[in-house]
Design a protein around this motif. Structure first.
Motif, PDB file in Angstrom:
ATOM      1  N   THR A  28       0.840  -1.191   0.000  1.00 53.05           N
ATOM      2  CA  THR A  28       0.000   0.000   0.000  1.00 53.05           C
ATOM      3  C   THR A  28       0.879   1.246   0.000  1.00 53.05           C
ATOM      4  O   THR A  28       1.727   1.406   0.863  1.00 53.05           O
ATOM      5  N   ARG A  45       1.608   5.078   0.670  1.00 50.27           N
ATOM      6  CA  ARG A  45       1.061   6.129   1.526  1.00 50.27           C
ATOM      7  C   ARG A  45       1.713   7.481   1.245  1.00 50.27           C
ATOM      8  O   ARG A  45       1.163   8.511   1.509  1.00 50.27           O
ATOM      9  N   TYR A  46       2.954   7.437   0.755  1.00 52.64           N
ATOM     10  CA  TYR A  46       3.675   8.684   0.510  1.00 52.64           C
ATOM     11  C   TYR A  46       3.858   8.872  -0.993  1.00 52.64           C
ATOM     12  O   TYR A  46       3.545   8.006  -1.790  1.00 52.64           O
ATOM     13  N   GLU A  63       8.328   6.612  -1.138  1.00 49.49           N
ATOM     14  CA  GLU A  63       8.046   5.173  -1.080  1.00 49.49           C
ATOM     15  C   GLU A  63       9.194   4.341  -1.640  1.00 49.49           C
ATOM     16  O   GLU A  63       9.515   3.286  -1.122  1.00 49.49           O
TER      17      GLU A  63
END
Ligand SMILES: *Cc1c(COP(=O)(O)O)cnc(C)c1O
Length: 405
Positions: free
Chosen positions: A17, A19-20, A25
Motif C-alpha cells: 500500500t 502512503r507517501y 516510497e
C-alpha cells in the motif's frame, strides 16, 4: 494433491500500500520483520531452509521456490508498481518468457510493430515452436487493433514509448477495447523505458506490467533482472507457478542488488530526464529530426503527458546519413557506445547496427526504422559536459552546418 499452485511467500498487505509520494516510497523498504532490525535487507545466500519437523514446513524451504531477499524486493516493487503481486526473474526476456507461457498453442498475441529486438525474437520463436501467432500492428492508432481481436486473443503486448522510434500507445483506450471484447485476454505493457516512477501501466488499465530490471530499476548496469507486476493476485499466482516450475527466480544476491539500486530510482531519473530534455532541445534547434515525447513537436506529446509524469531519458534522432551517424557515435568520448539504457552513465548507439540488428533489414525498412538513427540514453553526468562532448562529435562528423567554436 489437489493444490496445483504451491503455497509461496505471500506479499504482505501493508507493504503493497502506497502512503507517501513515489520518491519517498521507493527509498522506504519495509524490513520490519527482520529479527535483528537490520536497516538493509540481508542477503539470504542459502539454497535450502531447515524444517522444524518431518511435516512442519516453514515459510521457505528451497530458494527456487522462495527466498526472503527475493520476497523483500518483490513486495517493495509491488508497492511502487501498484501491483497486487510482483515477481522477479533473471532478465527482462525471462520476464516475457514467463508471461508468454500463459499462452496455449493456437491462441494469439497482438503486439506493436516497433518492439524491442529481443521481444521480436522471442515472439518469432513462439510462432515457430508453439504455433502461437503474433499480429504486429501500429499501436499508435488504437483502432488498428480492432480487426485482430478475437476469442483466440490471449495477450496484447504494448510498449510505450517504443524503442527506438519513441512512439506512444494509448494504454487506457487499447485496454478498454481488449477488455470489452476479449474477457480472456490480458493487456501486457513493457514499461522498461519509463520505469514505475514515470508511468504505472497497471493504473492505466493494463493487467500485467513488466520491466527489464537491468535498466532503470537497478540503474548501474551491474546486474540482469526482470520484474513482473500483476494487477490481480490470481494472475500473479499463475506467473509464480511458472517461475517455480521453470526455475528462473532471481538469485538472492541479484535480488539484493536490485533492491539496493531501485532506492535511488527517482533521484537518478530526475537528473537523467532533466539533462535529456536539454539535449533534445539542443538537437532540435540544430535542425535534426528528434524523437522524444518531451518535445512539443512530438505528434503524441499530449497522449504521453496524459499517461506519464515525464518524458524519460532516452531519445533518438536522425542525421539523414548513415556515415555521418557512424562518425558521431565514434566521435563521442563521454558517451559509451553500448546497447541498453537506464544506466548512470550516458550511452550512444545505432539501433539498426546494435540492439535491433536481430530484426531482418527488410522488416526494419517495412517498419520505417531509419538506418541512420542514433539513440542517446542520458546518464547522471554533468549536462554541460554531455552537451559539449556531443557538440564536438557532431562537428567532427560534419553534421553541423558551420562548426561552432
Ligand atoms: C532490455 C529490454 C528488454 C529485455 O531485458 P533484458 O534484461 O535485457 O533481458 C525488454 N524490453 C525492453 C524495452 C528493453 O529495453
Amino acid at each position: 494433491m489437489t493444490d496445483i499452485l504451491p503455497s509461496s511467500p505471500a506479499a504482505s498487505v501493508t507493504s503493497t500500500t502506497r502512503r507517501y509520494r513515489f520518491a519517498t516510497e521507493v527509498v522506504t523498504v519495509d524490513s520490519s520483520d527482520d529479527p535483528h532490525n537490520a536497516a538493509s535487507v540481508p542477503i539470504y545466500q542459502t539454497a535450502t531452509f531447515k524444517q522444524k519437523g518431518a511435516t512442519a514446513t516453514g515459510e521457505y524451504d528451497y530458494s527456487r521456490s522462495g527466498n526472503p531477499t527475493r520476497t523483500h524486493v518483490e513486495n517493495h516493487l509491488a508497492k511502487i508498481m501498484s501491483a497486487e503481486r510482483a515477481l522477479v526473474v533473471t532478465s527482462g526476456m525471462g520476464a516475457l518468457d514467463v508471461i508468454t507461457r500463459l499462452v496455449k498453442t493456437g491462441e494469439e498475441i497482438i503486439a506493436g510493430d516497433d518492439l524491442y529486438g529481443g521481444t521480436n525474437r522471442l515472439l518469432s520463436f513462439l510462432a515457430k515452436s508453439q504455433n502461437v501467432k503474433t499480429h504486429h500492428i501500429d499501436t499508435t492508432k488504437s483502432d488498428s487493433i480492432l480487426p485482430y481481436l478475437s476469442d483466440k486473443t490471449r495477450l496484447v503486448l504494448l510498449e510505450s514509448p517504443t524503442n527506438p522510434l519513441i512512439k506512444i500507445s494509448d494504454i487506457p483506450t487499447i485496454s478498454k477495447y481488449v477488455h470489452d471484447r476479449c474477457p480472456n485476454a490480458l493487456v501486457v505493457v513493457d514499461n522498461t523505458m519509463m520505469s514505475p516512477y514515470l508511468q504505472r501501466p497497471l493504473e492505466l488499465g493494463a493487467d500485467i506490467s513488466y520491466h527489464s530490471g537491468t535498466k532503470y530499476l537497478s540503474g548501474h548496469h551491474d546486474l540482469m533482472a526482470g520484474v513482473i507486476g500483476a494487477k490481480k493476485a490470481s494472475v500473479g499466482d499463475e506467473l509464480y507457478y511458472v517461475i517455480n516450475a521453470t526455475g528462473c527466480g532471481l538469485s538472492p544476491f541479484d535480488s539484493w542488488l536490485l533492491l539496493r539500486g531501485v532506492k535511488t530510482l527517482a533521484v537518478r531519473m530526475d537528473k537523467q530526464q532533466a539533462s535529456c530534455i536539454r539535449i533534445a532541445d539542443y538537437l532540435e534547434a540544430q535542425g535534426f529530426k528528434v524523437h522524444f515525447p518531451g518535445l512539443r513537436s512530438h505528434p503524441q506529446y499530449d497522449l504521453h503527458a496524459s499517461m506519464a509524469s515525464g518524458p524519460g531519458a532516452v531519445l533518438s534522432f536522425e542525421t539523414g546519413d548513415t556515415g555521418i551517424s557512424e562518425r558521431i557515435v565514434e566521435g563521442t568520448k563521454l558517451w559509451s557506445i553500448s546497447v541498453s539504457f537506464g544506466c548512470v552513465n550516458s550511452l550512444i548507439s545505432m539501433p539498426c547496427r546494435m540492439s535491433h540488428a536481430s530484426i531482418p533489414a527488410h522488416i526494419r525498412a517495412e517498419r520505417s526504422l531509419p538506418e541512420d538513427l542514433i539513440r542517446l540514453c542520458v546518464g547522471i553526468e554533468d549536462a554541460d559536459d554531455l552537451l559539449e562532448d556531443l557538440e564536438q562529435a557532431l562537428n567532427i562528423a560534419g553534421a553541423l552546418p558551420t562548426p561552432s567554436k
